[in-house]
Design a protein around this motif. Structure first.
Motif, PDB file in Angstrom:
ATOM      1  N   SER A 247       1.004   3.963  -3.065  1.00  0.00           N
ATOM      2  CA  SER A 247       0.716   5.367  -2.787  1.00  0.00           C
ATOM      3  C   SER A 247       1.868   6.264  -3.220  1.00  0.00           C
TER       4      SER A 247
ATOM      5  N   SER B 153       2.032   6.598  -7.048  1.00  0.00           N
ATOM      6  CA  SER B 153       0.945   7.398  -7.627  1.00  0.00           C
ATOM      7  C   SER B 153       1.270   8.886  -7.635  1.00  0.00           C
TER       8      SER B 153
ATOM      9  N   GLU C 119       0.836  -1.208   0.000  1.00  0.00           N
ATOM     10  CA  GLU C 119       0.000   0.000   0.000  1.00  0.00           C
ATOM     11  C   GLU C 119       0.867   1.253   0.000  1.00  0.00           C
TER      12      GLU C 119
END
Length: 538
Positions: free
Chosen positions: A183, A186, A179
């Motif tokens: 993140s 991105s 995760e």
């Protein structure tokens, strides 16, 4: 017309003089004849440069990081078997002087040579992408060292979490690491995992390598002088790689000297396949797969197509057979073994190997470069290892371009002119996009299915052709030497078949039918190189 006749006469005279010189060398003492043969080598250089690419780098890094010196024997054995098979191919081509696409199609079947050529083109294009990807990753790493920020701090933190998760295998920690990595990516341009500066560095090194290779490859498509220029370019690439990796090893010469006995044991296969059995008595499949995969994939399908045409390009014939054997030994076998061994040794003396003797598939060449930062002083080892990786990819990229120049002309039945060769040599240049992206998964899967299936089939064809008396006459050999040589070829065929089977299973079957696993137990990958190289061996 007069100029063409003059050029033809000049070439004929040059070849006659070369044959006379080779005949003279045959009667000279070993040292004198050896030096004379080495000066005239060439086609083996193309094979050496092609196989010393991203695949060899990854395989050697994993072998050294996982088992230290214990697998030093694998790459020499793998390349010896490959050299023997190419030796059989050279015997056929130099005996007849025919272009193999035409002669093999007539003697064995057109369907075989079409698949042979198709596999060559597919592999040359597919394997172009990870070469550029590795070069770009190494260049970004060098940029980071120079203060050109290409990896955001958030990505670095996510990488640290990934490394810890890989060690603990804790599902909750793995999910959190994935995760965090997603993140962080991105927030970067195009979700690539590096900054705008990293994007510029990636395309910069890609364009530089492409331009260099266009110039040198176009030389190969010209006259004999151009061929010599190209061969010296490859010698330079290989020398750069040897020097770079050699410096890392020499920097730890005290450790190497202390480990000389273990290094020798590694080369003679003293430890065989380490950690072969699990504690419960079952075979350790990951270790066996790693070793057999390395053994069966030292030579790629595109190498088998390029080699005979590089022989003919040099104008070699029956009188060059001994020279061809020297060429394979000195410019293919020796550089490959030297470079891969240096990388494996560097993993041990640089402290990357932890002594666990467990296959470490998480480490990649760029990670190895970072681990070697302090070997030659602050970050010097990292810089040198990165430069060595770039040198490896540069040579491989050029040979992919050369083989496409040959193969397209043969497939389409076209006379190989300078302009046609150069046009077709540019086909794999699409691989420059590998600096920022990898191919859709179906493309490498399809290529793996064709290429790794064709390699043992091509080997079987070489074995048959080398023993076809109706085609090559007495060149099939005689006596015990023929028996021993054919036995080695059969072993090479068996190993290539097993190795190809392993590669097909990993690159095709497992990709098409992945085993279901909890989502949290999947590591997303190393963001140090968000462009993951395709795990294929040249």
């Amino acid at each position: 017309m007069a100029e063409q006749e003059t050029a033809g006469n000049s070439t004929t005279e040059r070849m006659q003089a070369e044959v006379a010189e080779l005949q003279r060398l045959n009667s000279e003492p070993f040292a004198t004849s050896a030096l004379g043969y080495i000066k005239r080598t060439g086609p083996g250089l193309l094979q050496s440069a092609m196989t010393l690419g991203a695949g060899s780098a990854a395989a050697s890094v994993i072998a050294g990081a996982s088992f230290g010196y214990k697998l030093l024997w694998v790459q020499p054995v793998a390349m010896f078997l490959g050299v023997m098979m190419l030796g059989a191919l050279s015997n056929v081509v130099l005996t007849t002087g025919e272009r193999p696409y035409k002669s093999f199609g007539r003697e064995i079947g057109k369907w075989l040579v079409v698949l042979w050529a198709l596999g060559t083109i597919m592999s040359s294009i597919i394997w172009h992408f990870p070469q550029y990807g590795l070069a770009a990753s190494a260049a970004r790493d060098l940029g980071d060292l120079q203060g050109i920020v290409s990896t955001p701090p958030e990505i670095g933190s996510a990488n640290a979490l990934i490394e810890e998760a890989q060690k603990t295998k804790d599902a909750v920690q793995i999910a959190a690491a994935n995760e965090a990595l997603a993140s962080a990516r991105s927030e970067t341009p195009m979700g690539l995992g590096f900054t705008q500066a990293g994007l510029m560095v990636s395309f910069g090194i890609g364009l530089l390598i492409l331009c260099i290779n266009i110039v040198t490859t176009f030389n190969y498509g010209g006259d004999s002088r151009g061929v010599r220029v190209y061969e010296w370019f490859l010698r330079g690439c290989i020398a750069l790689v040897v020097v770079m990796f050699g410096m890392v090893v020499v920097a730890k010469i005290d450790v190497v000297a202390g480990d000389i006995g273990e290094i020798f044991k590694g080369f003679i296969g003293w430890y065989g396949i380490p950690n072969l059995w699990n504690p419960d008595g079952t075979m350790n499949n990951s270790t066996v797969t790693q070793v057999l995969g390395m053994l069966g994939a030292a030579v790629g399908i595109n190498m088998t197509f390029l080699y005979p045409y590089s022989l003919l390009k040099k104008g070699w014939g029956k009188d060059h057979k001994k020279l061809a054997r020297w060429d394979l030994g000195m410019t293919m076998f020796l550089p490959f073994v030297l470079v891969t061994s240096l990388v494996i040794i560097a993993m041990k003396v640089g402290g990357v190997y932890d002594g666990a003797d467990v296959v470490n598939t998480t480490i990649k060449p760029l990670g190895a470069a970072k681990a070697l930062s302090g070997v030659l002083g602050e970050n010097a080892g990292r810089v040198i290892f990165d430069l060595g990786l770039i040198g490896m990819t540069c040579g491989a990229i050029s040979t992919h371009m050369v083989v496409c120049g040959f193969t397209f002309c043969e497939m389409f039945g076209l006379e190989q002119t300078k302009s046609r060769f150069r046009m077709f040599a540019l086909v794999p240049a699409i691989g420059i996009l590998g600096v920022i992206s990898s191919l859709p998964i179906w493309f490498p899967v399809a290529a793996s299915a064709v290429c790794f299936t064709m390699l043992p089939i091509a080997y079987f064809a070489f074995l048959i052709m080398n023993n076809k008396r109706s085609y090559i006459g007495d060149a099939v050999g005689s006596g015990w030497t023929r028996v021993v040589f054919n036995l080695v070829l059969v072993i090479a065929l068996a190993v290539a078949t097993i190795g190809s089977g392993i590669k097909i299973y990993g690159n095709v079957i497992q990709k098409l039918f992945p085993a279901k696993a909890p989502a949290a137990a999947v590591i997303q990958g190393d963001a140090l190189s968000s462009v993951q190289p395709i795990e294929m061996k040249e």
